[in-house]
Design a protein around this motif. Structure first.
Motif, PDB file in Angstrom:
ATOM      1  N   SER A 167       0.735  -1.217  -0.061  1.00 56.04           N
ATOM      2  CA  SER A 167       0.173   0.081  -0.035  1.00 56.04           C
ATOM      3  C   SER A 167       0.903   1.294  -0.210  1.00 56.04           C
ATOM      4  O   SER A 167       2.156   1.245   0.284  1.00 56.04           O
ATOM      5  N   ASN A 170      -2.689   6.284  -0.540  1.00 52.61           N
ATOM      6  CA  ASN A 170      -3.894   6.267  -1.227  1.00 52.61           C
ATOM      7  C   ASN A 170      -4.507   4.895  -1.663  1.00 52.61           C
ATOM      8  O   ASN A 170      -5.835   4.906  -1.722  1.00 52.61           O
ATOM      9  N   ASN A 171      -3.817   3.757  -2.231  1.00 51.41           N
ATOM     10  CA  ASN A 171      -4.179   2.576  -2.667  1.00 51.41           C
ATOM     11  C   ASN A 171      -3.453   1.547  -1.773  1.00 51.41           C
ATOM     12  O   ASN A 171      -2.598   1.743  -0.964  1.00 51.41           O
ATOM     13  N   CYS A 172      -4.230   0.514  -2.184  1.00 54.65           N
ATOM     14  CA  CYS A 172      -3.908  -0.860  -1.572  1.00 54.65           C
ATOM     15  C   CYS A 172      -3.854  -1.738  -2.526  1.00 54.65           C
ATOM     16  O   CYS A 172      -4.938  -1.742  -3.360  1.00 54.65           O
ATOM     17  N   TRP A 173      -2.820  -2.761  -2.926  1.00 52.85           N
ATOM     18  CA  TRP A 173      -2.785  -3.575  -3.900  1.00 52.85           C
ATOM     19  C   TRP A 173      -2.671  -5.056  -3.105  1.00 52.85           C
ATOM     20  O   TRP A 173      -2.000  -5.186  -2.239  1.00 52.85           O
ATOM     21  N   VAL A 182      -6.575  -3.653  -6.948  1.00 52.65           N
ATOM     22  CA  VAL A 182      -6.204  -2.289  -6.659  1.00 52.65           C
ATOM     23  C   VAL A 182      -7.447  -1.706  -6.036  1.00 52.65           C
ATOM     24  O   VAL A 182      -8.401  -1.524  -6.769  1.00 52.65           O
ATOM     25  N   TYR A 183      -7.197  -1.278  -4.703  1.00 52.87           N
ATOM     26  CA  TYR A 183      -8.490  -0.373  -3.961  1.00 52.87           C
ATOM     27  C   TYR A 183      -7.869   0.856  -3.805  1.00 52.87           C
ATOM     28  O   TYR A 183      -7.017   1.167  -3.458  1.00 52.87           O
ATOM     29  N   ASP A 184      -8.885   1.735  -3.621  1.00 55.17           N
ATOM     30  CA  ASP A 184      -8.824   3.098  -3.220  1.00 55.17           C
ATOM     31  C   ASP A 184      -9.034   3.118  -1.791  1.00 55.17           C
ATOM     32  O   ASP A 184      -9.425   2.260  -0.789  1.00 55.17           O
ATOM     33  N   TYR A 185      -8.361   4.457  -1.008  1.00 54.40           N
ATOM     34  CA  TYR A 185      -8.880   4.828   0.319  1.00 54.40           C
ATOM     35  C   TYR A 185     -10.193   4.562   0.905  1.00 54.40           C
ATOM     36  O   TYR A 185     -10.507   4.280   2.074  1.00 54.40           O
ATOM     37  N   LEU A 190     -10.520  -0.321  -7.905  1.00 56.38           N
ATOM     38  CA  LEU A 190     -10.108   0.547  -9.237  1.00 56.38           C
ATOM     39  C   LEU A 190      -9.686  -0.282 -10.425  1.00 56.38           C
ATOM     40  O   LEU A 190     -10.078   0.060 -11.538  1.00 56.38           O
ATOM     41  N   GLU A 206       3.792   3.687  -7.528  1.00 57.38           N
ATOM     42  CA  GLU A 206       2.322   2.918  -8.238  1.00 57.38           C
ATOM     43  C   GLU A 206       2.860   2.107  -9.494  1.00 57.38           C
ATOM     44  O   GLU A 206       2.124   1.682 -10.251  1.00 57.38           O
TER      45      GLU A 206
END
Length: 262
Positions: A167, A170-173, A182-185, A190, A206
């Motif tokens: 992560s 802003n994002n987490c993989w 891939v997710y946002d906050y 996403l 990223e």
């Protein structure tokens, strides 16, 4: 509660037509460690030896400082993305310890004692006072605020086994055996990409570097094509990437390579 729906893209991670990314050896350094964690451009290196997290940097004048908590068992993972809030995950005791830049303990989260119990299998750094945690019981990724003991966001359940999570603020993989998510906050999905046999990943601005067997592959941000990284024949025990500089720990030696990204 309103739900925000976001269109996401599906990519297949293909290496069939992509030219290899070349790498140039910059330095190699002897490092006696059980596991290499990370390093940066300021010559700060983190590693684990005998279940102790060590830090070696200019600010410590070359003297390795360490943190240990043997009562919590073995260190499962270490995340140094935020050097002021380093998190150590002790999976056997379902506990995370937050350290400052001097490796002094500033917070401890025992998920066993929370009003809402969480069986956590993966942890990564979030922004402010948050952690990304994967709840093994619900199969959901959660953004957990450890100051208020509350969950700020959570994803829909993830159906396949999780291999790794990384992560930034802003994002987490989330890498599973079938897909990369891939997710946002806010916990919105996403992107979704097919996993072609990769077992772990590192995020660099990223951009992504994947490991498959004993080889590494590079995926540029907003690209759907993975390129193999050309490397000498090394056993890759651990690896880390920052600012297109690749570090590989192999049998007591830390190698630094400069990647040549087009």
């Amino acid at each position: 509660m309103k739900h925000i729906f976001i269109l996401f893209f599906f990519y297949s991670l293909s290496v069939s037509s992509q030219e290899p990314i070349s790498s140039a050896l910059v330095t190699k350094t002897v490092l006696q460690a059980d596991a290499f964690v990370s390093t940066n451009n300021f010559d700060t290196t983190f590693y684990i030896q005998d279940n102790v997290l060590f830090k070696n940097s200019k600010e410590t004048k070359g003297i390795d400082i360490g943190y240990s908590n043997f009562q919590l068992g073995n260190i499962s993972t270490v995340n140094t993305f935020n050097p002021l809030k380093i998190n150590l995950f002790y999976k056997d005791f379902n506990t995370v310890v937050i350290l400052d830049n001097r490796l002094a303990e500033i917070f401890k989260i025992d998920f066993n004692t929370l009003p809402e119990y969480k069986n956590v299998s993966f942890v990564s750094t979030g922004s402010d006072n948050t952690l990304w945690v994967f709840n093994q019981d619900t199969q959901q990724l959660e953004l957990f605020d450890y100051k208020t003991n509350s969950t700020r966001a959570k994803t829909l359940p993830i159906q396949s086994p999780v291999l790794d999570i990384k992560s930034n603020y802003n994002n987490c993989w989330v890498l599973t055996d079938k897909q990369l998510y891939v997710y946002d906050y806010f916990g919105n999905l996403l992107k979704k990409m097919k996993n072609e046999g990769y077992s772990s990943l590192v995020i660099d601005n990223e951009n992504m570097v994947f490991k498959k067997d004993n080889a590494l592959f590079y995926l540029k941000k907003d690209s759907g094509t993975v390129a193999p990284i050309s490397l000498p024949n090394l056993l890759i025990n651990q690896f880390f990437v920052t600012n297109e500089t690749l570090y590989i720990y192999s049998d007591g030696t830390l190698y630094q390579f400069q990647l040549k990204i087009n």
